[in-house]
Design an enzyme around this catalytic site. Sequence first.
Site, PDB file in Angstrom:
ATOM      1  N   SER A  62     -23.181  33.811  43.561  1.00 27.78           N
ATOM      2  CA  SER A  62     -22.995  32.357  43.652  1.00 27.78           C
ATOM      3  C   SER A  62     -21.977  31.971  44.725  1.00 27.78           C
ATOM      4  O   SER A  62     -21.127  32.766  45.135  1.00 27.78           O
ATOM      5  CB  SER A  62     -22.548  31.799  42.310  1.00 27.78           C
ATOM      6  OG  SER A  62     -23.425  32.217  41.286  1.00 27.78           O
TER       7      SER A  62
HETATM    8  N1  SAM Z   1     -22.721  35.979  38.330  1.00 26.62           N
HETATM    9  C1  SAM Z   1     -23.420  36.608  39.412  1.00 26.62           C
HETATM   10  C2  SAM Z   1     -22.500  37.125  40.469  1.00 26.62           C
HETATM   11  O1  SAM Z   1     -21.285  36.866  40.407  1.00 26.62           O
HETATM   12  O2  SAM Z   1     -22.981  37.825  41.364  1.00 26.62           O
HETATM   13  C3  SAM Z   1     -24.476  35.755  40.028  1.00 26.62           C
HETATM   14  C4  SAM Z   1     -25.581  35.534  39.081  1.00 26.62           C
HETATM   15  S1  SAM Z   1     -27.165  35.160  39.713  1.00 26.62           S
HETATM   16  C5  SAM Z   1     -26.954  33.532  40.316  1.00 26.62           C
HETATM   17  C6  SAM Z   1     -28.001  35.002  38.141  1.00 26.62           C
HETATM   18  C7  SAM Z   1     -28.203  36.307  37.414  1.00 26.62           C
HETATM   19  O3  SAM Z   1     -28.717  36.015  36.115  1.00 26.62           O
HETATM   20  C8  SAM Z   1     -29.232  37.217  38.074  1.00 26.62           C
HETATM   21  O4  SAM Z   1     -28.657  38.462  38.324  1.00 26.62           O
HETATM   22  C9  SAM Z   1     -30.361  37.299  37.041  1.00 26.62           C
HETATM   23  O5  SAM Z   1     -31.021  38.534  37.019  1.00 26.62           O
HETATM   24  C10 SAM Z   1     -29.587  37.048  35.754  1.00 26.62           C
HETATM   25  N2  SAM Z   1     -30.398  36.606  34.605  1.00 26.62           N
HETATM   26  C11 SAM Z   1     -31.419  35.714  34.558  1.00 26.62           C
HETATM   27  N3  SAM Z   1     -31.874  35.578  33.289  1.00 26.62           N
HETATM   28  C12 SAM Z   1     -31.095  36.404  32.523  1.00 26.62           C
HETATM   29  C13 SAM Z   1     -31.046  36.700  31.116  1.00 26.62           C
HETATM   30  N4  SAM Z   1     -31.877  36.150  30.235  1.00 26.62           N
HETATM   31  N5  SAM Z   1     -30.120  37.585  30.691  1.00 26.62           N
HETATM   32  C14 SAM Z   1     -29.265  38.184  31.552  1.00 26.62           C
HETATM   33  N6  SAM Z   1     -29.264  37.942  32.873  1.00 26.62           N
HETATM   34  C15 SAM Z   1     -30.161  37.054  33.357  1.00 26.62           C
END
Ligand code: SAM
Length: 216
Positions: A62
């Site tokens: 992000s």
């Molecule tokens: N917090 C992260 C970072 O600092 O790099 C960025 C997160 S990215 C915008 C969103 C993440 O949410 C992705 O890695 C995606 O695979 C994960 N995601 C989506 N649905 C999810 C779920 N139900 N449970 C866990 N992770 C999930």
Amino acid sequence: MPLSRTQQIKQLLSEINRHGVRNRRVLSAIATVPRDEFVRETSLHQAWENRALPIDEGQTISQPLIVGLMSQALELSGDERVLEIGTGSGYQAAILAELAAEVVTIERYPQLADSARQRLSRLGYDNVRVVVGDGTLGWPDDAPYDGILVTAAAPHLPRPLEEQLSSKPGSRVVIPIGRTDDQDLIVYERTESGLHEINLGPVRFVPLIGKEGWQE
Ligand code: SAM
């Protein structure tokens, strides 16, 4: 002449401060966590820019401003247990590890979880536990949480997250809610009379895929 790393960090801090990140602890966490360790080699020259960057599995790390605003919205003082949904690169988890006592972070892609776990351990973040699973169901094993931060966009607040949030007034969930292509950043704060909702404005996140989120 290109800016030095120190100058780039200073520039980023001043930009996110201008746009609303005022909490000193959060600004200091953003200055401390080496974002350049969390991005791909091909994005290294942009590591300290205020922008989201690509990571594996078609996901993103992000934008620092959003990381700052979300972390600030949790109003952490240092002794809390926090749950993050969506580990991605592990960057947001490291910021939370600077601000709270204990962090549990869930990622649905095992490959992202493995590399985030290794990276966080190499950087000495031993108060973070990375687990693999469907974060829309929360992580009941370590509940209740004083703060829950969701870094992917949900159609609504998943019921298990509300249930796993501490009953203490002041505990909060920060989560982007809306459609898959645009959302509002919502803070749900536990009060004596129930969950109080605050809208921090429009944001754009990748979808939260899971039983209580969007279908794949
Ligand atoms: N917090 C992260 C970072 O600092 O790099 C960025 C997160 S990215 C915008 C969103 C993440 O949410 C992705 O890695 C995606 O695979 C994960 N995601 C989506 N649905 C999810 C779920 N139900 N449970 C866990 N992770 C999930």
